[in-house]
Design a protein around this motif. Structure first.
Motif, PDB file in Angstrom:
ATOM      1  N   GLY C  62      44.941  -2.633 -26.572  1.00 37.13           N
ATOM      2  CA  GLY C  62      45.625  -3.421 -27.595  1.00 37.13           C
ATOM      3  C   GLY C  62      46.289  -4.649 -26.988  1.00 37.13           C
ATOM      4  O   GLY C  62      46.231  -5.740 -27.552  1.00 37.13           O
ATOM      5  N   ARG C  63      46.889  -4.465 -25.809  1.00 38.94           N
ATOM      6  CA  ARG C  63      47.549  -5.598 -25.146  1.00 38.94           C
ATOM      7  C   ARG C  63      46.535  -6.645 -24.707  1.00 38.94           C
ATOM      8  O   ARG C  63      46.779  -7.842 -24.804  1.00 38.94           O
ATOM      9  CB  ARG C  63      48.348  -5.100 -23.940  1.00 38.94           C
ATOM     10  CG  ARG C  63      49.795  -4.753 -24.284  1.00 38.94           C
ATOM     11  CD  ARG C  63      50.719  -4.921 -23.082  1.00 38.94           C
ATOM     12  NE  ARG C  63      50.320  -4.094 -21.964  1.00 38.94           N
ATOM     13  CZ  ARG C  63      50.699  -2.812 -21.783  1.00 38.94           C
ATOM     14  NH1 ARG C  63      51.511  -2.252 -22.645  1.00 38.94           N
ATOM     15  NH2 ARG C  63      50.282  -2.132 -20.754  1.00 38.94           N
ATOM     16  N   MET C  64      45.401  -6.154 -24.219  1.00 39.80           N
ATOM     17  CA  MET C  64      44.352  -7.067 -23.768  1.00 39.80           C
ATOM     18  C   MET C  64      43.856  -7.904 -24.947  1.00 39.80           C
ATOM     19  O   MET C  64      43.713  -9.121 -24.844  1.00 39.80           O
ATOM     20  CB  MET C  64      43.198  -6.245 -23.191  1.00 39.80           C
ATOM     21  CG  MET C  64      42.305  -7.042 -22.272  1.00 39.80           C
ATOM     22  SD  MET C  64      41.144  -5.884 -21.435  1.00 39.80           S
ATOM     23  CE  MET C  64      39.609  -6.392 -22.203  1.00 39.80           C
ATOM     24  N   LEU C  65      43.632  -7.226 -26.081  1.00 44.76           N
ATOM     25  CA  LEU C  65      43.186  -7.928 -27.281  1.00 44.76           C
ATOM     26  C   LEU C  65      44.255  -8.922 -27.736  1.00 44.76           C
ATOM     27  O   LEU C  65      43.942 -10.064 -28.093  1.00 44.76           O
ATOM     28  CB  LEU C  65      42.902  -6.910 -28.400  1.00 44.76           C
ATOM     29  CG  LEU C  65      42.310  -7.482 -29.686  1.00 44.76           C
ATOM     30  CD1 LEU C  65      40.927  -8.069 -29.439  1.00 44.76           C
ATOM     31  CD2 LEU C  65      42.234  -6.419 -30.766  1.00 44.76           C
ATOM     32  N   GLY C  66      45.520  -8.489 -27.687  1.00 44.25           N
ATOM     33  CA  GLY C  66      46.618  -9.367 -28.094  1.00 44.25           C
ATOM     34  C   GLY C  66      46.702 -10.615 -27.238  1.00 44.25           C
ATOM     35  O   GLY C  66      47.037 -11.707 -27.705  1.00 44.25           O
ATOM     36  N   LEU C  67      46.359 -10.445 -25.966  1.00 46.13           N
ATOM     37  CA  LEU C  67      46.425 -11.552 -25.012  1.00 46.13           C
ATOM     38  C   LEU C  67      45.268 -12.530 -25.239  1.00 46.13           C
ATOM     39  O   LEU C  67      45.445 -13.746 -25.252  1.00 46.13           O
ATOM     40  CB  LEU C  67      46.344 -10.969 -23.594  1.00 46.13           C
ATOM     41  CG  LEU C  67      46.812 -11.844 -22.447  1.00 46.13           C
ATOM     42  CD1 LEU C  67      48.288 -12.152 -22.582  1.00 46.13           C
ATOM     43  CD2 LEU C  67      46.523 -11.160 -21.110  1.00 46.13           C
ATOM     44  N   MET C  68      44.074 -11.969 -25.424  1.00 44.52           N
ATOM     45  CA  MET C  68      42.880 -12.806 -25.594  1.00 44.52           C
ATOM     46  C   MET C  68      42.876 -13.481 -26.953  1.00 44.52           C
ATOM     47  O   MET C  68      42.217 -14.495 -27.147  1.00 44.52           O
ATOM     48  CB  MET C  68      41.618 -11.945 -25.498  1.00 44.52           C
ATOM     49  CG  MET C  68      41.380 -11.349 -24.123  1.00 44.52           C
ATOM     50  SD  MET C  68      39.729 -10.586 -24.008  1.00 44.52           S
ATOM     51  CE  MET C  68      39.666  -9.571 -25.495  1.00 44.52           C
ATOM     52  N   ASN C  69      43.550 -12.855 -27.888  1.00 45.61           N
ATOM     53  CA  ASN C  69      43.411 -13.235 -29.291  1.00 45.61           C
ATOM     54  C   ASN C  69      44.778 -13.510 -29.896  1.00 45.61           C
ATOM     55  O   ASN C  69      45.092 -13.089 -30.978  1.00 45.61           O
ATOM     56  CB  ASN C  69      42.747 -12.047 -30.023  1.00 45.61           C
ATOM     57  CG  ASN C  69      42.363 -12.415 -31.420  1.00 45.61           C
ATOM     58  OD1 ASN C  69      41.798 -13.483 -31.652  1.00 45.61           O
ATOM     59  ND2 ASN C  69      42.692 -11.545 -32.360  1.00 45.61           N
ATOM     60  N   ARG C  70      45.571 -14.249 -29.152  1.00 45.28           N
ATOM     61  CA  ARG C  70      46.951 -14.459 -29.574  1.00 45.28           C
ATOM     62  C   ARG C  70      47.000 -15.217 -30.904  1.00 45.28           C
ATOM     63  O   ARG C  70      46.345 -16.233 -31.075  1.00 45.28           O
ATOM     64  CB  ARG C  70      47.665 -15.259 -28.479  1.00 45.28           C
ATOM     65  CG  ARG C  70      49.150 -15.188 -28.608  1.00 45.28           C
ATOM     66  CD  ARG C  70      49.798 -15.576 -27.294  1.00 45.28           C
ATOM     67  NE  ARG C  70      51.238 -15.644 -27.455  1.00 45.28           N
ATOM     68  CZ  ARG C  70      52.067 -15.832 -26.453  1.00 45.28           C
ATOM     69  NH1 ARG C  70      51.593 -15.964 -25.226  1.00 45.28           N
ATOM     70  NH2 ARG C  70      53.368 -15.893 -26.660  1.00 45.28           N
ATOM     71  N   GLY C  71      47.814 -14.705 -31.820  1.00 43.59           N
ATOM     72  CA  GLY C  71      47.876 -15.295 -33.155  1.00 43.59           C
ATOM     73  C   GLY C  71      48.936 -16.368 -33.297  1.00 43.59           C
ATOM     74  O   GLY C  71      49.558 -16.792 -32.319  1.00 43.59           O
ATOM     75  N   GLY C  72      49.119 -16.821 -34.537  1.00 47.84           N
ATOM     76  CA  GLY C  72      50.069 -17.879 -34.841  1.00 47.84           C
ATOM     77  C   GLY C  72      49.366 -19.071 -35.451  1.00 47.84           C
ATOM     78  O   GLY C  72      48.402 -19.569 -34.883  1.00 47.84           O
ATOM     79  N   ALA C  73      49.868 -19.506 -36.607  1.00 42.54           N
ATOM     80  CA  ALA C  73      49.193 -20.573 -37.359  1.00 42.54           C
ATOM     81  C   ALA C  73      49.060 -21.850 -36.543  1.00 42.54           C
ATOM     82  O   ALA C  73      48.160 -22.660 -36.763  1.00 42.54           O
ATOM     83  CB  ALA C  73      49.959 -20.855 -38.645  1.00 42.54           C
ATOM     84  N   ASP C  74      49.936 -22.020 -35.586  1.00 41.66           N
ATOM     85  CA  ASP C  74      49.920 -23.256 -34.818  1.00 41.66           C
ATOM     86  C   ASP C  74      49.065 -23.133 -33.559  1.00 41.66           C
ATOM     87  O   ASP C  74      48.849 -24.111 -32.854  1.00 41.66           O
ATOM     88  CB  ASP C  74      51.362 -23.594 -34.418  1.00 41.66           C
ATOM     89  CG  ASP C  74      51.579 -25.073 -34.374  1.00 41.66           C
ATOM     90  OD1 ASP C  74      51.051 -25.752 -35.276  1.00 41.66           O
ATOM     91  OD2 ASP C  74      52.265 -25.552 -33.454  1.00 41.66           O
ATOM     92  N   ARG C  75      48.598 -21.915 -33.283  1.00 44.00           N
ATOM     93  CA  ARG C  75      47.911 -21.680 -32.021  1.00 44.00           C
ATOM     94  C   ARG C  75      46.399 -21.513 -32.154  1.00 44.00           C
ATOM     95  O   ARG C  75      45.656 -21.722 -31.203  1.00 44.00           O
ATOM     96  CB  ARG C  75      48.528 -20.446 -31.349  1.00 44.00           C
ATOM     97  CG  ARG C  75      48.051 -20.222 -29.936  1.00 44.00           C
ATOM     98  CD  ARG C  75      48.754 -19.065 -29.284  1.00 44.00           C
ATOM     99  NE  ARG C  75      49.977 -19.452 -28.614  1.00 44.00           N
ATOM    100  CZ  ARG C  75      51.182 -18.971 -28.877  1.00 44.00           C
ATOM    101  NH1 ARG C  75      51.323 -18.054 -29.816  1.00 44.00           N
ATOM    102  NH2 ARG C  75      52.237 -19.361 -28.215  1.00 44.00           N
ATOM    103  N   ILE C  76      45.954 -21.089 -33.335  1.00 40.03           N
ATOM    104  CA  ILE C  76      44.532 -20.800 -33.480  1.00 40.03           C
ATOM    105  C   ILE C  76      43.685 -22.074 -33.386  1.00 40.03           C
ATOM    106  O   ILE C  76      44.133 -23.152 -33.769  1.00 40.03           O
ATOM    107  CB  ILE C  76      44.241 -20.050 -34.806  1.00 40.03           C
ATOM    108  CG1 ILE C  76      44.762 -20.798 -36.024  1.00 40.03           C
ATOM    109  CG2 ILE C  76      44.859 -18.657 -34.743  1.00 40.03           C
ATOM    110  CD1 ILE C  76      44.465 -20.100 -37.354  1.00 40.03           C
ATOM    111  N   GLY C  77      42.472 -21.928 -32.844  1.00 42.30           N
ATOM    112  CA  GLY C  77      41.588 -23.073 -32.643  1.00 42.30           C
ATOM    113  C   GLY C  77      40.432 -23.091 -33.623  1.00 42.30           C
ATOM    114  O   GLY C  77      40.185 -22.111 -34.321  1.00 42.30           O
TER     115      GLY C  77
END
Lengths: 159, 159, 159
Positions: C62-77
């Motif tokens: 879960g942490r690995m996924l959270g790290l690779m796939n960090r969320g936030g409207a201002d962060r997504i590409g």
């Protein structure tokens, strides 16, 4: 038959991948052949399907995007296995062998069947694509056009 | 209850990504559990979800595509972070830990709930996938089948 | 006006790509501006748009996924040309130049217009995203919520 008795269908073409755009036109032309009034909304990458294929953009960033993301129904590649154009060539070949109509012919057929093409003006502004970069017979519009059509449609798809 | 009083839902499964196919079945099975009559149309990469998993294709290009794009509900990977299969393994593990039904079981459940599976014949031809490469209980159809169902559906999705 | 006379629209936000999430909000806010009652269902990668942006996950996976796939409207590409963040920066810049509202402001506007946000509880469990990792004003729900809304909607989209 009354005006409001005509059945409608609305399709947002967001993707610029050859396979998805192809799927959009298969559905659009199929629905139009069943006498439905079909409106296609081309937005973001989907605009590539309506582009003539010339280089676009005026600002340095716009030109860079235009170069990396050159449009044209005959130039766009599939969402998978494009490998710098080999996939596109392979798919075209496989489709041709099975007598599947190529994308530019599908687009022509759509227009002959009366499918309405609306290009998203906001996307065009952001991506620096001008009216004259698009093929003929395209209306410019916004989200309001989509909402109005989709609200009256038998089905609406986002592709 | 009259025949036309049954509520319908239509889902185009265009994607062959494990996560999207999974989402499609969650919605399909959910709708079927609410007594809706659900039809799923598998086209392009979506056919992978219905494939048995054997190698497909006869022509050199078809075989190459079959090799690169091997189908089977248990074999397809997620749209992100697959990394040659590690992502698929990780997602399965994370889903299993949360007692989420794996994809093959979801497909089985869909059939038990009476969800109708239609495979796009044109895509099968282009991709050189034969009837016998697909699991049992799949109808072959075309865009006309989709248009007819979608026009009568409470909602239609393109996944 | 009777309760059931209110027109509804339903949008599944499955994608976590900035451009697609942006498209989803353009449509949602457009429909809400036309007095439609809009429900957005955030599932899988789409949850990223609702995340505050902190690291998520408790188990190693879960942490690995959270790290690779960090969320936030201002962060997504964006779905294309992200190049480790350069694309995101470029798109923001191009959108800003054309006075297009950035994503966090779009989300704020959606809430002010009364758009309903539903986060898929099953996806949250699988991806180890907790309620407190999401912004305020989000309901938790499941596929049943979507089916109920979509069945009454003028249009439903899967983005």
């Amino acid at each position: 038959m009354e005006e409001d008795a005509v059945e409608k269908a609305s399709i947002v073409v967001f993707s610029g991948d050859m396979d998805k755009v192809f799927g959009a036109f298969i559905i659009a032309n199929g629905a139009a052949a069943f006498d439905m009034k079909v409106t296609m909304f081309f937005t973001f990458w989907g605009l590539k399907a309506l582009q003539k294929g010339n280089l676009t953009g005026k600002s340095p960033m716009g030109r860079m995007l235009g170069l990396m993301n050159r449009g044209g129904a005959d130039r766009i590649g599939p969402s998978r296995f494009n490998f710098g154009g080999i996939g596109r060539w392979m798919f075209k070949k496989m489709m041709n062998r099975r007598k599947v109509m190529p994308l530019p012919a599908m687009i022509k057929q759509a227009r002959e069947l009366g499918v309405r093409f609306v290009a998203c003006e906001m996307s065009m502004n952001v991506m620096e694509i001008r009216r004259e970069d698009l093929i003929d017979g395209v209306e410019l519009g916004g989200v309001a056009t989509f909402i109005a059509e989709a609200s009256e449609s038998k089905f609406s798809l986002f592709i």
